[in-house]
Write a protein that holds these residues in place. Structure first.
Motif, PDB file in Angstrom:
ATOM      1  N   LEU A 202      10.726  17.362 -41.175  1.00 12.45           N
ATOM      2  CA  LEU A 202      11.293  17.470 -39.721  1.00 12.45           C
ATOM      3  C   LEU A 202      10.219  17.212 -38.828  1.00 12.45           C
ATOM      4  O   LEU A 202      10.828  16.548 -37.726  1.00 12.45           O
ATOM      5  CB  LEU A 202      11.795  19.144 -39.758  1.00 12.45           C
ATOM      6  N   PHE A 203       9.031  17.722 -38.905  1.00 12.80           N
ATOM      7  CA  PHE A 203       8.075  17.533 -37.773  1.00 12.80           C
ATOM      8  C   PHE A 203       7.445  16.377 -38.184  1.00 12.80           C
ATOM      9  O   PHE A 203       6.642  15.738 -37.382  1.00 12.80           O
ATOM     10  CB  PHE A 203       7.059  18.527 -37.757  1.00 12.80           C
ATOM     11  N   GLY A 204       7.376  15.367 -39.229  1.00  9.43           N
ATOM     12  CA  GLY A 204       6.998  14.057 -39.603  1.00  9.43           C
ATOM     13  C   GLY A 204       7.121  13.052 -38.422  1.00  9.43           C
ATOM     14  O   GLY A 204       6.262  12.577 -37.738  1.00  9.43           O
ATOM     15  N   PRO A 205       8.387  12.904 -38.181  1.00 16.64           N
ATOM     16  CA  PRO A 205       8.831  11.933 -37.020  1.00 16.64           C
ATOM     17  C   PRO A 205       8.198  12.433 -35.754  1.00 16.64           C
ATOM     18  O   PRO A 205       7.804  11.308 -34.933  1.00 16.64           O
ATOM     19  CB  PRO A 205      10.152  11.928 -37.056  1.00 16.64           C
ATOM     20  N   LEU A 206       7.859  13.637 -35.396  1.00 15.46           N
ATOM     21  CA  LEU A 206       7.421  14.020 -34.341  1.00 15.46           C
ATOM     22  C   LEU A 206       5.951  13.603 -33.930  1.00 15.46           C
ATOM     23  O   LEU A 206       5.397  13.275 -33.010  1.00 15.46           O
ATOM     24  CB  LEU A 206       7.644  15.474 -33.850  1.00 15.46           C
ATOM     25  N   PHE A 207       5.363  13.507 -35.138  1.00 15.76           N
ATOM     26  CA  PHE A 207       3.947  13.021 -35.291  1.00 15.76           C
ATOM     27  C   PHE A 207       3.819  11.499 -34.730  1.00 15.76           C
ATOM     28  O   PHE A 207       2.744  11.203 -34.014  1.00 15.76           O
ATOM     29  CB  PHE A 207       3.338  13.205 -36.631  1.00 15.76           C
ATOM     30  N   ILE A 208       4.634  10.923 -35.057  1.00 17.18           N
ATOM     31  CA  ILE A 208       4.702   9.415 -34.681  1.00 17.18           C
ATOM     32  C   ILE A 208       4.737   9.246 -32.920  1.00 17.18           C
ATOM     33  O   ILE A 208       4.173   8.544 -32.226  1.00 17.18           O
ATOM     34  CB  ILE A 208       5.924   8.432 -35.215  1.00 17.18           C
ATOM     35  N   LEU A 209       5.848  10.326 -32.637  1.00 20.08           N
ATOM     36  CA  LEU A 209       5.823  10.379 -30.929  1.00 20.08           C
ATOM     37  C   LEU A 209       4.709  10.850 -30.390  1.00 20.08           C
ATOM     38  O   LEU A 209       4.334  10.261 -29.564  1.00 20.08           O
ATOM     39  CB  LEU A 209       7.089  11.098 -30.676  1.00 20.08           C
ATOM     40  N   ALA A 210       4.036  11.833 -30.905  1.00 19.83           N
ATOM     41  CA  ALA A 210       2.793  12.694 -30.419  1.00 19.83           C
ATOM     42  C   ALA A 210       1.597  11.511 -30.313  1.00 19.83           C
ATOM     43  O   ALA A 210       0.745  11.275 -29.454  1.00 19.83           O
ATOM     44  CB  ALA A 210       2.352  13.532 -31.072  1.00 19.83           C
ATOM     45  N   LEU A 211       1.793  10.593 -31.565  1.00 21.41           N
ATOM     46  CA  LEU A 211       0.487   9.817 -31.532  1.00 21.41           C
ATOM     47  C   LEU A 211       0.692   8.557 -30.453  1.00 21.41           C
ATOM     48  O   LEU A 211      -0.294   8.047 -29.923  1.00 21.41           O
ATOM     49  CB  LEU A 211       0.680   8.995 -33.063  1.00 21.41           C
ATOM     50  N   LEU A 212       1.837   8.073 -30.263  1.00 25.62           N
ATOM     51  CA  LEU A 212       1.980   6.838 -29.317  1.00 25.62           C
ATOM     52  C   LEU A 212       1.703   7.554 -27.974  1.00 25.62           C
ATOM     53  O   LEU A 212       1.092   6.890 -26.922  1.00 25.62           O
ATOM     54  CB  LEU A 212       3.491   6.647 -29.624  1.00 25.62           C
ATOM     55  N   TRP A 213       1.994   8.863 -27.772  1.00 23.45           N
ATOM     56  CA  TRP A 213       1.874   9.501 -26.447  1.00 23.45           C
ATOM     57  C   TRP A 213       0.165   9.547 -26.262  1.00 23.45           C
ATOM     58  O   TRP A 213      -0.176   9.359 -25.183  1.00 23.45           O
ATOM     59  CB  TRP A 213       2.546  10.695 -26.259  1.00 23.45           C
ATOM     60  N   MET A 214      -0.407  10.175 -27.161  1.00 22.71           N
ATOM     61  CA  MET A 214      -1.940  10.283 -27.229  1.00 22.71           C
ATOM     62  C   MET A 214      -2.309   8.967 -26.947  1.00 22.71           C
ATOM     63  O   MET A 214      -3.385   8.778 -26.075  1.00 22.71           O
ATOM     64  CB  MET A 214      -2.527  10.830 -28.465  1.00 22.71           C
ATOM     65  N   PHE A 215      -1.875   7.800 -27.629  1.00 18.99           N
ATOM     66  CA  PHE A 215      -2.716   6.509 -27.541  1.00 18.99           C
ATOM     67  C   PHE A 215      -2.574   6.094 -26.038  1.00 18.99           C
ATOM     68  O   PHE A 215      -3.463   5.646 -25.328  1.00 18.99           O
ATOM     69  CB  PHE A 215      -1.780   5.563 -28.512  1.00 18.99           C
ATOM     70  N   PHE A 216      -1.425   6.213 -25.367  1.00 17.31           N
ATOM     71  CA  PHE A 216      -1.289   5.746 -24.196  1.00 17.31           C
ATOM     72  C   PHE A 216      -2.031   6.521 -22.843  1.00 17.31           C
ATOM     73  O   PHE A 216      -2.124   5.822 -21.868  1.00 17.31           O
ATOM     74  CB  PHE A 216       0.187   5.430 -23.602  1.00 17.31           C
ATOM     75  N   LYS A 217      -2.153   7.639 -23.231  1.00 21.35           N
ATOM     76  CA  LYS A 217      -2.739   8.707 -22.231  1.00 21.35           C
ATOM     77  C   LYS A 217      -4.026   8.687 -22.292  1.00 21.35           C
ATOM     78  O   LYS A 217      -4.790   8.929 -21.226  1.00 21.35           O
ATOM     79  CB  LYS A 217      -2.001   9.907 -22.424  1.00 21.35           C
ATOM     80  N   PHE A 218      -4.828   8.236 -23.447  1.00 23.94           N
ATOM     81  CA  PHE A 218      -6.083   8.562 -23.671  1.00 23.94           C
ATOM     82  C   PHE A 218      -6.904   7.072 -23.737  1.00 23.94           C
ATOM     83  O   PHE A 218      -8.265   7.356 -24.050  1.00 23.94           O
ATOM     84  CB  PHE A 218      -6.540   9.678 -24.765  1.00 23.94           C
ATOM     85  N   VAL A 219      -6.294   6.055 -24.235  1.00 25.43           N
ATOM     86  CA  VAL A 219      -7.060   4.910 -24.627  1.00 25.43           C
ATOM     87  C   VAL A 219      -7.916   4.430 -23.532  1.00 25.43           C
ATOM     88  O   VAL A 219      -8.890   3.913 -23.713  1.00 25.43           O
ATOM     89  CB  VAL A 219      -5.911   3.699 -25.007  1.00 25.43           C
ATOM     90  N   ARG A 220      -7.421   4.501 -22.279  1.00 26.17           N
ATOM     91  CA  ARG A 220      -8.495   4.353 -21.450  1.00 26.17           C
ATOM     92  C   ARG A 220      -9.705   5.287 -21.564  1.00 26.17           C
ATOM     93  O   ARG A 220      -9.737   6.316 -21.385  1.00 26.17           O
ATOM     94  CB  ARG A 220      -7.755   4.295 -19.899  1.00 26.17           C
ATOM     95  N   GLY A 221     -10.807   4.554 -21.322  1.00 28.74           N
ATOM     96  CA  GLY A 221     -12.114   5.183 -21.405  1.00 28.74           C
ATOM     97  C   GLY A 221     -12.637   5.401 -22.987  1.00 28.74           C
ATOM     98  O   GLY A 221     -13.553   6.139 -23.125  1.00 28.74           O
ATOM     99  N   ASN A 222     -11.653   5.100 -23.745  1.00 25.05           N
ATOM    100  CA  ASN A 222     -12.181   5.407 -25.322  1.00 25.05           C
ATOM    101  C   ASN A 222     -12.806   4.286 -25.928  1.00 25.05           C
ATOM    102  O   ASN A 222     -12.808   4.214 -27.226  1.00 25.05           O
ATOM    103  CB  ASN A 222     -11.124   6.000 -25.920  1.00 25.05           C
ATOM    104  N   PHE A 223     -12.961   3.341 -25.233  1.00 23.39           N
ATOM    105  CA  PHE A 223     -13.675   1.920 -26.091  1.00 23.39           C
ATOM    106  C   PHE A 223     -15.258   2.126 -25.900  1.00 23.39           C
ATOM    107  O   PHE A 223     -15.493   2.761 -25.045  1.00 23.39           O
ATOM    108  CB  PHE A 223     -13.121   0.563 -24.973  1.00 23.39           C
ATOM    109  N   PHE A 224     -15.815   1.525 -26.914  1.00 30.07           N
ATOM    110  CA  PHE A 224     -17.131   1.901 -27.308  1.00 30.07           C
ATOM    111  C   PHE A 224     -17.834   0.976 -26.282  1.00 30.07           C
ATOM    112  O   PHE A 224     -17.380  -0.108 -25.805  1.00 30.07           O
ATOM    113  CB  PHE A 224     -17.504   1.418 -28.645  1.00 30.07           C
ATOM    114  N   GLN A 225     -19.252   1.565 -26.048  1.00 25.80           N
ATOM    115  CA  GLN A 225     -20.006   0.830 -25.125  1.00 25.80           C
ATOM    116  C   GLN A 225     -21.355   0.912 -25.482  1.00 25.80           C
ATOM    117  O   GLN A 225     -21.745   1.484 -26.564  1.00 25.80           O
ATOM    118  CB  GLN A 225     -20.187   1.532 -23.469  1.00 25.80           C
ATOM    119  N   ILE A 226     -22.251   0.137 -24.795  1.00 29.35           N
ATOM    120  CA  ILE A 226     -23.786   0.203 -25.278  1.00 29.35           C
ATOM    121  C   ILE A 226     -24.296   1.586 -25.236  1.00 29.35           C
ATOM    122  O   ILE A 226     -25.299   1.886 -26.098  1.00 29.35           O
ATOM    123  CB  ILE A 226     -24.671  -0.709 -24.411  1.00 29.35           C
TER     124      ILE A 226
END
Length: 357
Positions: A202-226
């Motif tokens: 039941l909650f498995g498909p919700l994980f996919i939704l949560a994963l997409l939401w997390m990616f778009f909300k936090f991807v900025r600033g999570n790229f590796f730097q020197i």
């Protein structure tokens, strides 16, 4: 008396005429048939077609031995572990890699899966006993900075809730038989496993939704730097010393990408296990169970480190996800580059003025 015994038989004229007429008709029919047979001629461009019948095998067993035939029929040699990843032989209609999959699951995944999370917990406990909680240098200043908005915090806690449910139910499904059944009984284990399976699906498909939401909300600033290399060399400052960091440090960035990349694997394998008819080769499902279990153990193990640092391990960290605000001294100590970007002030000078070292 003699005349009576040798009296010749008399044949009527009618019978002679009928017999003669019948003979005449038969002769006419025979002549017509021969005429039609001779009048049928093949066209000049006619060719003889192959009847398509090929020569049979040279012996009763065919050109291949019975062993080769049945080995290909059942998908190759069942004792060859390479059959788990190699292409199926031509004509294969069976999959015989189930025993290899079962041995991997029983002898490795189930046997050692629980030790990885327990090992991480043991390391964190030992560290906490030796080093204690990481305090804010100089204590709370009373001034705060906005760190995460409401959308980011809801996305984080939504993912956290879904993952905890999936983690608990998944561990019951994976380890219920060796850990629950011997102590609480098979009936209790059966009820818990059945309920866990329903909740997991039941909650498995919700994980996919949560994963997409997390990616778009936090991807900025999570790229590796020197600057992240310095964090690695100084072990994140967990054993002393100051480590510069931007909005997210190397540990947080690594955790983010582990969640995203392993989460993609978990999502794909979960879909295949939930809808097995999407693939024709059973080996994809066998591989999916192994990757799904391995990915879950990895995420759960690293999650304990994330929870520790975000709660009892580091003073002031939990405020960022509960209130969306962090103390300025906390920002200077752990994310000085981000502090300077947000405030336009030098984190070093501000720390020196306030006596933070």
């Amino acid at each position: 008396m003699q005349d009576t015994l040798f009296k010749p038989a008399r044949i009527s004229v009618g019978k002679l005429v009928a017999g003669f007429a019948l003979l005449l008709v038969l002769l006419m029919l025979f002549g017509v048939t021969q005429t039609y047979a001779q009048s049928v001629r093949a066209p000049g461009n006619a060719v003889n077609l192959d009847d398509g019948i090929e020569d049979g095998p040279s012996n009763a067993l065919g050109d291949d031995s019975q062993s080769d035939f049945w080995r290909n029929f059942r998908g190759g040699d069942p004792n060859d572990i390479k059959q788990m990843i190699s292409a199926l032989p031509e004509g294969a209609v069976m999959t015989t890699t189930g025993e290899h999959w079962r041995l991997i699951r029983e002898n490795y995944i189930r046997k050692y899966a629980g030790w990885f999370p327990l090992g991480v917990i043991g390391i964190l406990l030992l560290y906490h006993l030796i080093k204690g909680k990481m305090r804010i240098p100089g204590g709370y200043s009373g001034n705060t900075l906005p760190r995460f908005n409401i959308n980011q915090r809801v996305a984080h806690w939504f993912m956290a809730g879904v993952f905890i449910i999936l983690g608990i139910t998944g561990l019951i499904i994976l380890l219920g038989r060796p850990l629950i059944a011997p102590y609480l009984g098979k009936e209790v284990n059966s009820i818990l496993t059945s309920a866990s399976m329903q909740g997991h699906n039941l909650f498995g498909p919700l994980f996919i939704l949560a994963l997409l939401w997390m990616f778009f909300k936090f991807v900025r600033g999570n790229f590796f730097q020197i600057v992240d290399l310095k964090w690695i060399f100084k072990l994140g400052g967990f054993f002393g010393g100051h480590v510069s960091s931007s909005q997210f440090n190397f540990g947080e960035k690594t955790w983010f990408w582990i969640v995203i990349l392993v989460g993609i694997v978990m999502s794909v394998t979960g879909i295949l296990l939930l809808f097995p008819w999407l693939v024709d080769d059973l080996r994809w499902l066998q591989l999916s169970t192994i990757l799904h279990a391995g990915g879950a153990i990895l995420l759960i193990s690293v999650l304990f480190g994330h929870i520790y640092v975000g709660t009892v391990g580091m003073e002031g960290s939990l405020d960022s996800m509960l209130k969306g605000q962090v103390d300025e001294n906390w920002a200077k100590a752990h994310h000085d580059l981000w502090y300077e970007e947000v405030t336009g002030k030098s984190a070093t000078e501000s720390a020196d003025k306030e006596g933070i070292s």
